[in-house]
Write a protein that holds these residues in place. Structure first.
Motif, short mmCIF file in Angstrom:
data_model
loop_
_atom_site.label_atom_id
_atom_site.label_comp_id
_atom_site.label_asym_id
_atom_site.label_seq_id
_atom_site.Cartn_x
_atom_site.Cartn_y
_atom_site.Cartn_z
N TYR A 42 19.92 41.55 -17.12
CA TYR A 42 19.04 42.70 -17.32
C TYR A 42 19.42 43.38 -18.61
O TYR A 42 20.54 43.19 -19.11
CB TYR A 42 19.12 43.68 -16.13
CG TYR A 42 20.51 44.25 -15.92
CD1 TYR A 42 20.92 45.42 -16.55
CD2 TYR A 42 21.43 43.60 -15.11
CE1 TYR A 42 22.19 45.93 -16.38
CE2 TYR A 42 22.71 44.09 -14.93
CZ TYR A 42 23.08 45.27 -15.57
OH TYR A 42 24.36 45.77 -15.41
N TYR A 43 18.49 44.15 -19.16
CA TYR A 43 18.82 44.97 -20.32
C TYR A 43 19.25 46.33 -19.76
O TYR A 43 18.47 47.00 -19.09
CB TYR A 43 17.62 45.12 -21.26
CG TYR A 43 18.04 45.75 -22.56
CD1 TYR A 43 18.50 44.96 -23.60
CD2 TYR A 43 18.04 47.13 -22.73
CE1 TYR A 43 18.93 45.53 -24.79
CE2 TYR A 43 18.48 47.70 -23.91
CZ TYR A 43 18.92 46.90 -24.93
OH TYR A 43 19.37 47.46 -26.10
N THR A 60 22.04 29.75 -20.60
CA THR A 60 20.67 30.13 -20.90
C THR A 60 20.42 31.47 -20.20
O THR A 60 20.62 31.59 -18.99
CB THR A 60 19.67 29.06 -20.39
OG1 THR A 60 20.01 27.81 -21.01
CG2 THR A 60 18.25 29.44 -20.74
N ILE A 61 20.02 32.46 -20.98
CA ILE A 61 19.86 33.83 -20.48
C ILE A 61 18.39 34.17 -20.34
O ILE A 61 17.58 33.91 -21.24
CB ILE A 61 20.53 34.84 -21.45
CG1 ILE A 61 22.01 34.49 -21.68
CG2 ILE A 61 20.36 36.27 -20.96
CD1 ILE A 61 22.87 34.48 -20.45
N TYR A 62 18.07 34.77 -19.21
CA TYR A 62 16.73 35.27 -18.95
C TYR A 62 16.85 36.75 -18.59
O TYR A 62 17.82 37.16 -17.94
CB TYR A 62 16.09 34.53 -17.77
CG TYR A 62 15.80 33.08 -18.05
CD1 TYR A 62 14.55 32.67 -18.49
CD2 TYR A 62 16.78 32.10 -17.85
CE1 TYR A 62 14.28 31.33 -18.75
CE2 TYR A 62 16.52 30.77 -18.11
CZ TYR A 62 15.27 30.39 -18.55
OH TYR A 62 15.00 29.07 -18.80
N HIS A 72 9.12 39.20 -13.48
CA HIS A 72 9.39 37.81 -13.81
C HIS A 72 10.57 37.83 -14.77
O HIS A 72 10.96 38.88 -15.27
CB HIS A 72 8.20 37.16 -14.52
CG HIS A 72 6.92 37.27 -13.75
ND1 HIS A 72 6.62 36.45 -12.69
CD2 HIS A 72 5.87 38.11 -13.89
CE1 HIS A 72 5.44 36.77 -12.21
NE2 HIS A 72 4.95 37.78 -12.91
N PHE A 73 11.12 36.68 -15.06
CA PHE A 73 12.19 36.58 -16.05
C PHE A 73 11.73 35.66 -17.15
O PHE A 73 11.10 34.64 -16.90
CB PHE A 73 13.48 36.06 -15.40
CG PHE A 73 14.21 37.11 -14.62
CD1 PHE A 73 15.29 37.78 -15.17
CD2 PHE A 73 13.80 37.46 -13.35
CE1 PHE A 73 15.95 38.77 -14.47
CE2 PHE A 73 14.45 38.44 -12.62
CZ PHE A 73 15.53 39.10 -13.19
N ARG A 74 12.05 36.07 -18.38
CA ARG A 74 11.73 35.26 -19.55
C ARG A 74 13.00 35.01 -20.34
O ARG A 74 13.93 35.82 -20.34
CB ARG A 74 10.70 35.97 -20.43
CG ARG A 74 9.34 36.12 -19.72
CD ARG A 74 8.33 36.76 -20.59
NE ARG A 74 7.73 35.70 -21.41
CZ ARG A 74 6.55 35.80 -21.97
NH1 ARG A 74 5.81 36.89 -21.81
NH2 ARG A 74 6.07 34.82 -22.69
N LYS A 75 13.02 33.89 -21.03
CA LYS A 75 14.19 33.48 -21.79
C LYS A 75 14.45 34.46 -22.93
O LYS A 75 13.55 34.86 -23.66
CB LYS A 75 13.97 32.07 -22.35
CG LYS A 75 15.20 31.46 -22.96
CD LYS A 75 14.92 30.01 -23.34
CE LYS A 75 16.14 29.35 -23.92
NZ LYS A 75 15.85 27.94 -24.23
N GLU A 93 10.09 31.77 -23.02
CA GLU A 93 9.41 31.09 -21.91
C GLU A 93 9.85 31.67 -20.56
O GLU A 93 10.94 32.25 -20.43
CB GLU A 93 9.71 29.59 -21.97
CG GLU A 93 11.17 29.27 -21.76
CD GLU A 93 11.57 27.89 -22.26
OE1 GLU A 93 12.32 27.22 -21.53
OE2 GLU A 93 11.17 27.52 -23.37
N TYR A 94 9.00 31.49 -19.56
CA TYR A 94 9.28 32.00 -18.22
C TYR A 94 10.36 31.18 -17.53
O TYR A 94 10.43 29.96 -17.71
CB TYR A 94 8.02 31.98 -17.36
CG TYR A 94 7.03 33.06 -17.72
CD1 TYR A 94 7.18 34.35 -17.22
CD2 TYR A 94 5.96 32.79 -18.56
CE1 TYR A 94 6.28 35.34 -17.55
CE2 TYR A 94 5.06 33.79 -18.89
CZ TYR A 94 5.22 35.06 -18.39
OH TYR A 94 4.34 36.04 -18.72
#
Length: 163
Positions: A42-43, A60-62, A72-75, A93-94
């Motif tokens: 999360y930010y 790989t971070i989403y 949703h989570f995106r890269k 990308e999702y």
């Protein structure tokens, strides 16, 4: 105490840089994190542990994005834009379900069982109910309380990390 009153009472408790550093260090030492290919992070908002050091841990971070009433989570590819609630969001990308994924979940508060008090929109509970992945809650000890006024649709995290 109801959830609105709980959120209000916890508002003044901030997470220090030292607490964030301890929490990040504990996360990086977990075997589950070491083995994972993907991290759903999360930010951080001002009152949440700052875990941005994990953005560069070789995984790989989403990061979450809010679209309509869904999360949703995106890269994360290094660039962020301001999202619906003023929170920075990635444009990559999702995320697609993958068993080698860990989600790190922020909260306003947690109880000792791992139930969370969120910000009131239910985004994480809905996401966790649909995606059966390992979840790790992060919070400063000052925000671990005895009762988060949990409801039937609340999903607890698998592991809770504090400073």
């Amino acid at each position: 105490m109801d959830k609105i009153a709980l959120r209000r009472s916890l508002k003044q408790i901030k997470t220090s840089a030292e607490s964030s550093k301890i929490i990040t260090s504990k996360l990086l030492s977990l075997d589950e994190i070491k083995r994972a290919s993907n991290l759903l992070l999360y930010y951080p908002l001002d009152d949440e542990p700052d875990i941005k050091a994990l953005y560069n841990c070789g995984k790989t971070i989403y990061l979450p994005v809010i679209e309509k009433d869904n999360m949703h989570f995106r890269k994360y590819n290094g660039s962020l834009k301001i999202g619906r609630f003023g929170i920075k969001e990635p444009t990559g990308e999702y995320y697609q379900d993958d068993k080698s994924t860990i989600i790190v979940v922020p909260a306003v508060a947690y109880d000792n069982e791992g139930y969370r008090l969120g910000r009131g929109k239910g985004f994480y509970d809905r996401f966790l109910s649909k995606h059966k992945i390992k979840s790790i809650g992060v919070i400063t000890k000052k925000r671990v309380i005895s009762d988060v006024a949990k409801e039937a649709n609340d999903i607890k995290v698998d592991t809770l990390i504090t400073d």
